[in-house]
Design an enzyme around this catalytic site. Structure first.
Site, PDB file in Angstrom:
ATOM      1  N   SER A 143       0.853  -1.196   0.000  1.00 43.74           N
ATOM      2  CA  SER A 143       0.000   0.000   0.000  1.00 43.74           C
ATOM      3  C   SER A 143       0.883   1.237   0.000  1.00 43.74           C
ATOM      4  CB  SER A 143      -0.867   0.030   1.257  1.00 43.74           C
ATOM      5  OG  SER A 143      -1.499   1.293   1.384  1.00 43.74           O
ATOM      6  N   TYR A 157      -1.852  -1.766  10.424  1.00 46.30           N
ATOM      7  CA  TYR A 157      -1.978  -1.892   8.967  1.00 46.30           C
ATOM      8  C   TYR A 157      -0.749  -1.301   8.279  1.00 46.30           C
ATOM      9  CZ  TYR A 157      -4.020  -1.515   4.270  1.00 46.30           C
ATOM     10  OH  TYR A 157      -4.252  -1.633   2.917  1.00 46.30           O
TER      11      TYR A 157
HETATM   12  P1  NAD Z   1     -11.492  -6.000  -0.164  1.00 46.19           P
HETATM   13  O1  NAD Z   1     -11.885  -6.006   1.274  1.00 46.19           O
HETATM   14  O2  NAD Z   1     -12.456  -5.533  -1.193  1.00 46.19           O
HETATM   15  O3  NAD Z   1     -11.005  -7.474  -0.578  1.00 46.19           O
HETATM   16  C1  NAD Z   1     -10.168  -8.259   0.245  1.00 46.19           C
HETATM   17  C2  NAD Z   1     -10.553  -9.724   0.090  1.00 46.19           C
HETATM   18  O4  NAD Z   1      -9.656 -10.496   0.908  1.00 46.19           O
HETATM   19  C3  NAD Z   1     -11.989 -10.046   0.569  1.00 46.19           C
HETATM   20  O5  NAD Z   1     -12.696 -10.777  -0.414  1.00 46.19           O
HETATM   21  C4  NAD Z   1     -11.765 -10.873   1.831  1.00 46.19           C
HETATM   22  O6  NAD Z   1     -12.770 -11.840   2.063  1.00 46.19           O
HETATM   23  C5  NAD Z   1     -10.415 -11.514   1.547  1.00 46.19           C
HETATM   24  N1  NAD Z   1      -9.744 -11.943   2.771  1.00 46.19           N
HETATM   25  C6  NAD Z   1      -9.658 -11.245   3.947  1.00 46.19           C
HETATM   26  N2  NAD Z   1      -9.025 -11.999   4.864  1.00 46.19           N
HETATM   27  C7  NAD Z   1      -8.698 -13.180   4.253  1.00 46.19           C
HETATM   28  C8  NAD Z   1      -8.060 -14.360   4.709  1.00 46.19           C
HETATM   29  N3  NAD Z   1      -7.611 -14.485   5.951  1.00 46.19           N
HETATM   30  N4  NAD Z   1      -7.878 -15.376   3.828  1.00 46.19           N
HETATM   31  C9  NAD Z   1      -8.340 -15.270   2.562  1.00 46.19           C
HETATM   32  N5  NAD Z   1      -8.976 -14.176   2.081  1.00 46.19           N
HETATM   33  C10 NAD Z   1      -9.161 -13.150   2.929  1.00 46.19           C
HETATM   34  O7  NAD Z   1     -10.161  -5.166  -0.232  1.00 46.19           O
HETATM   35  P2  NAD Z   1      -9.254  -4.590  -1.437  1.00 46.19           P
HETATM   36  O8  NAD Z   1      -9.309  -3.139  -1.368  1.00 46.19           O
HETATM   37  O9  NAD Z   1      -9.521  -5.274  -2.703  1.00 46.19           O
HETATM   38  O10 NAD Z   1      -7.833  -5.017  -0.851  1.00 46.19           O
HETATM   39  C11 NAD Z   1      -6.977  -5.938  -1.473  1.00 46.19           C
HETATM   40  C12 NAD Z   1      -5.566  -5.620  -1.015  1.00 46.19           C
HETATM   41  O11 NAD Z   1      -5.243  -4.281  -1.376  1.00 46.19           O
HETATM   42  C13 NAD Z   1      -5.377  -5.703   0.495  1.00 46.19           C
HETATM   43  O12 NAD Z   1      -4.113  -6.311   0.772  1.00 46.19           O
HETATM   44  C14 NAD Z   1      -5.374  -4.250   0.922  1.00 46.19           C
HETATM   45  O13 NAD Z   1      -4.660  -4.049   2.112  1.00 46.19           O
HETATM   46  C15 NAD Z   1      -4.701  -3.597  -0.270  1.00 46.19           C
HETATM   47  N6  NAD Z   1      -4.937  -2.156  -0.432  1.00 46.19           N
HETATM   48  C16 NAD Z   1      -6.181  -1.635  -0.521  1.00 46.19           C
HETATM   49  C17 NAD Z   1      -6.334  -0.248  -0.661  1.00 46.19           C
HETATM   50  C18 NAD Z   1      -7.702   0.392  -0.719  1.00 46.19           C
HETATM   51  O14 NAD Z   1      -7.789   1.615  -0.686  1.00 46.19           O
HETATM   52  N7  NAD Z   1      -8.772  -0.373  -0.825  1.00 46.19           N
HETATM   53  C19 NAD Z   1      -5.222   0.574  -0.752  1.00 46.19           C
HETATM   54  C20 NAD Z   1      -3.969   0.017  -0.680  1.00 46.19           C
HETATM   55  C21 NAD Z   1      -3.835  -1.352  -0.526  1.00 46.19           C
END
Ligand code: NAD
Length: 257
Positions: A143, A157
């Site tokens: 991130s 985080y």
């Molecule tokens: P999201 O919540 O839409 O999707 C995350 C998915 O991971 C969900 O389907 C959830 O069920 C699954 N998950 C959670 N815990 C799990 C586990 N223990 N085992 C298997 N699956 C699991 O989130 P997103 O925004 O698509 O995030 C994806 C990645 O991107 C994450 O690593 C997040 O930290 C990172 N990220 C997101 C953002 C943002 O602004 N959304 C920014 C930077 C980084």
């Protein structure tokens, strides 16, 4: 097609970045192992791919558990014969993650288990499979917060994503001679459930938007396109990078009014 003949395993495929990447990788010819702890989301992701004529299989796994990670990699090889792309993307942002004084040990440990240990475990079982395939690409979702401190604290985080960057760099160095590229993908703030749950008022969203030169949240599809590049042979000389897709947030000192 940019991923023709490849097998890609994507964790967190039931939502957001993982969902969009799974659809895009499949459109580009990859067979997708869609992994999620959320059975409904994971199954829907695989079904959507199958309905559009692609190839996908849902595998349940909690990426914080070693036995689940071992099983998901074994499923990729058993179903499609090999693994070429490992996208360690699943992650959580806990609502009770705060500053050092207010974050509980339980929230810290859970965040590190899902966000960091998962990358270690994915690689522990995934790297031997990638070696058997003659090499491949690992993408770990970090991130922008791994590079910037925020006044709205999410200490566990932020630290977990810093760890993902450090892990990715060392893995890249260790496995370059195995023909395995390893990159950390660093999204900026996105309009996904994960962030909107945390920025749950207009005021909180506004306070984040003022830092983004583009003046908007990113979309999960925009991150999926970057993941596709890192996964494909077009990125053949890209390894060890912290690949920012962030609307300019890490470049900004002051943003336009
Ligand atoms: P999201 O919540 O839409 O999707 C995350 C998915 O991971 C969900 O389907 C959830 O069920 C699954 N998950 C959670 N815990 C799990 C586990 N223990 N085992 C298997 N699956 C699991 O989130 P997103 O925004 O698509 O995030 C994806 C990645 O991107 C994450 O690593 C997040 O930290 C990172 N990220 C997101 C953002 C943002 O602004 N959304 C920014 C930077 C980084």
């Amino acid at each position: 097609m940019r991923l023709a003949g490849k097998t890609a395993l994507i964790t967190g495929a039931g939502s957001g970045i993982g969902w969009q990447s799974a659809q895009l990788f499949a459109q580009e010819g990859a067979a997708v192992i869609a992994v999620d702890i959320n059975e409904q989301g994971g199954r829907q992701c695989a079904d959507a791919i199958l309905q559009s004529g692609g190839d996908a299989t849902y595998v349940y796994a909690d990426v914080a558990r070693a036995s689940d990670c071992q099983r998901m990699i074994a499923a990729a090889e058993a179903t499609y014969g090999k693994l070429d792309i490992l996208f360690n993307n699943a992650g959580i942002s806990h609502v009770d993650d705060d500053d050092a004084v207010h974050t509980s040990e339980a929230v810290w440990d859970l965040t590190f288990a899902v966000n960091v240990k998962s990358v270690f475990l994915g690689c522990k079982y995934g790297i031997p499979a990638l070696r058997r395939a003659g090499g491949g690409s690992i993408i770990n979702t970090a991130s922008f917060v791994a590079l910037l401190g925020a006044a709205t604290p999410q200490l566990a985080y932020t630290a977990s994503k810093g760890a993902v960057l450090a892990l990715s760099r060392e893995l890249a160095v260790l496995h370059a001679q195995d023909n395995i590229r390893v990159n950390a993908l660093c999204p900026g703030p996105l309009r996904t459930e994960l962030l909107m749950k945390y920025l749950d008022t207009d005021e909180k969203q506004r306070r984040r938007l003022v830092h983004i030169p583009m003046g908007r949240f990113g979309e999960a599809e925009e991150i999926a396109k970057a993941a596709l590049f890192l996964a494909s042979d077009e990125a053949s000389f890209v390894t060890g990078s912290s690949f920012l897709v962030d609307g300019g947030i890490t470049a900004a000192y002051v943003t336009p009014e």
